[in-house]
Write a protein that holds these residues in place. Structure first.
Motif: not given
Length: 267
Positions: A187-200
Motif C-alpha cells: 500500500l501507499g502513495s507510490g506506483d506499481i508498473v508491470n512490464e514483466g510478471t506480477f504474481d499474486f
C-alpha cells in the motif's frame, strides 16, 4: 590521494568519520562503518570490496563508484551518488536509510529488505533473488526513484506487516523480471508498473494510486481467497490469468487499451 587496502583475515577495519579517495578490500575481509564524531564518512573515489561491508552507524556518502560483494545495512545510512554495483544488499535495521541518487547505474544481484528505507531519486535494478519482508520503498524527502526488477530478477514480498511505497516512488518490473506477492499487502502513495510478471501467489492485495500493466503478465497463481488491486489500473496489451481464488481489479476509472487477454481457469 589516500589508498586503503584491507587484506583477508580475522580482523575488521572500522571506519568512523573520515574522508578518503580510494579503498579496496580483498575477499574474506570486513570493512565496518560505525559512525564517528561527525557521523559522516565520505569517499570521493572508488570503493571496492570483495568481502563484507557493514554499516552500523553514522552516514556513509559515496561520491565515487561503489562495488561491494556483500553489503549489510544494520544501522546508520548510506548514500550512493555514483554507480553502485552490489552482489547482495541487505537492509535490516529500522533506522537504516539507503539512498540511490544521481544518474549512475545502480545494480544489485541480490536484495533483502527486512526493515528501514530504500529510497533516492535514482533507480536500483535487481537482477537476481530478492525478498521484501519489512521496511519501505521511498521517503518523504524524495518525489521520485524506482526499484526495477529486471531480467532474471524476482522480488518475493511476504510477511504479515503491510509493505509501503511512499511519495511517488515506483516498483517496476521489466521483461523476465517478476514480483511474487504472497500473503502480504502493498500500500501507499507510490506506483506499481508491470512490464514483466506480477504474481499474486497468495491472498495479498495492492492499494496504491496507480497500477500499470503494459505488455506484462498479471496472475493469481495460488490462494483460495480474494486478492484486490485497489488502484487506477491501466492495461495495454497485457495478460491476466487467474488460476486460483479471485482477483478483484481496479477503481471506477480503470481501463484496458489495445489487445488484452484475460484467462480464468476453472476451480
Amino acid at each position: 590521494e589516500s589508498i586503503v587496502t584491507v587484506h583477508p583475515g580475522a580482523g575488521t577495519l572500522e571506519i568512523g568519520a573520515i574522508d578518503g579517495n580510494q579503498l579496496s578490500a580483498a575477499a574474506g575481509s570486513t570493512v565496518a562503518f560505525v559512525g564517528g564524531t561527525t557521523g559522516n564518512s565520505t569517499f570521493d573515489g572508488a570503493y571496492t570490496s570483495q568481502g563484507t561491508t557493514n554499516f552500523s552507524g553514522g552516514r556513509g556518502i559515496f561520491d565515487g563508484t561503489y562495488n561491494g560483494s556483500v553489503t549489510n545495512l544494520a544501522g546508520g545510512s548510506a548514500t550512493f551518488n555514483a554507480a553502485y554495483t552490489g552482489g547482495v544488499t541487505n537492509i535490516s535495521h529500522a533506522d537504516s536509510v539507503v539512498r540511490f541518487e544521481g544518474v549512475g547505474a545502480h545494480t544489485t544481484s541480490g536484495l533483502n529488505l527486512s526493515a528501514g528505507t530504500l529510497t533516492g531519486a535514482g533507480v536500483l535494478s535487481l537482477s537476481g533473488a530478492g525478498t521484501w519482508t519489512g521496511g519501505q520503498l521511498g521517503s518523504a524527502d524524495r518525489a521520485s526513484g524506482e526499484l526495477d526488477i529486471v531480467a532474471g530478477g524476482e522480488l518475493v514480498v511476504t510477511g504479515s506487516s503491510a509493505k509501503t511505497i511512499n511519495n511517488s516512488y515506483a516498483l517496476r518490473t521489466f521483461w523476465q523480471g517478476s514480483v511474487r506477492l504472497q500473503d502480504a499487502d502493498i500500500l501507499g502513495s507510490g506506483d506499481i508498473v508491470n512490464e514483466g510478471t506480477f504474481d499474486f501467489a497468495g491472498d495479498g492485495s495492492v492499494s496504491v494510486p496507480f497500477f500499470g500493466n503494459f505488455f506484462g503478465q498479471v496472475r493469481k497463481s495460488s490462494g483460495t481467497g480474494v486478492s484486490r488491486i485497489n488502484a487506477d489500473v491501466q492495461d495495454r496489451n497485457g495478460f491476466w490469468t487467474v488460476d486460483s481464488g479471485t482477483l478483484r481489479v481496479g477503481a471506477s476509472n480503470s481501463r484496458m487499451m489495445g489487445e488484452s487477454i484475460v484467462t480464468v481457469h476453472p476451480g
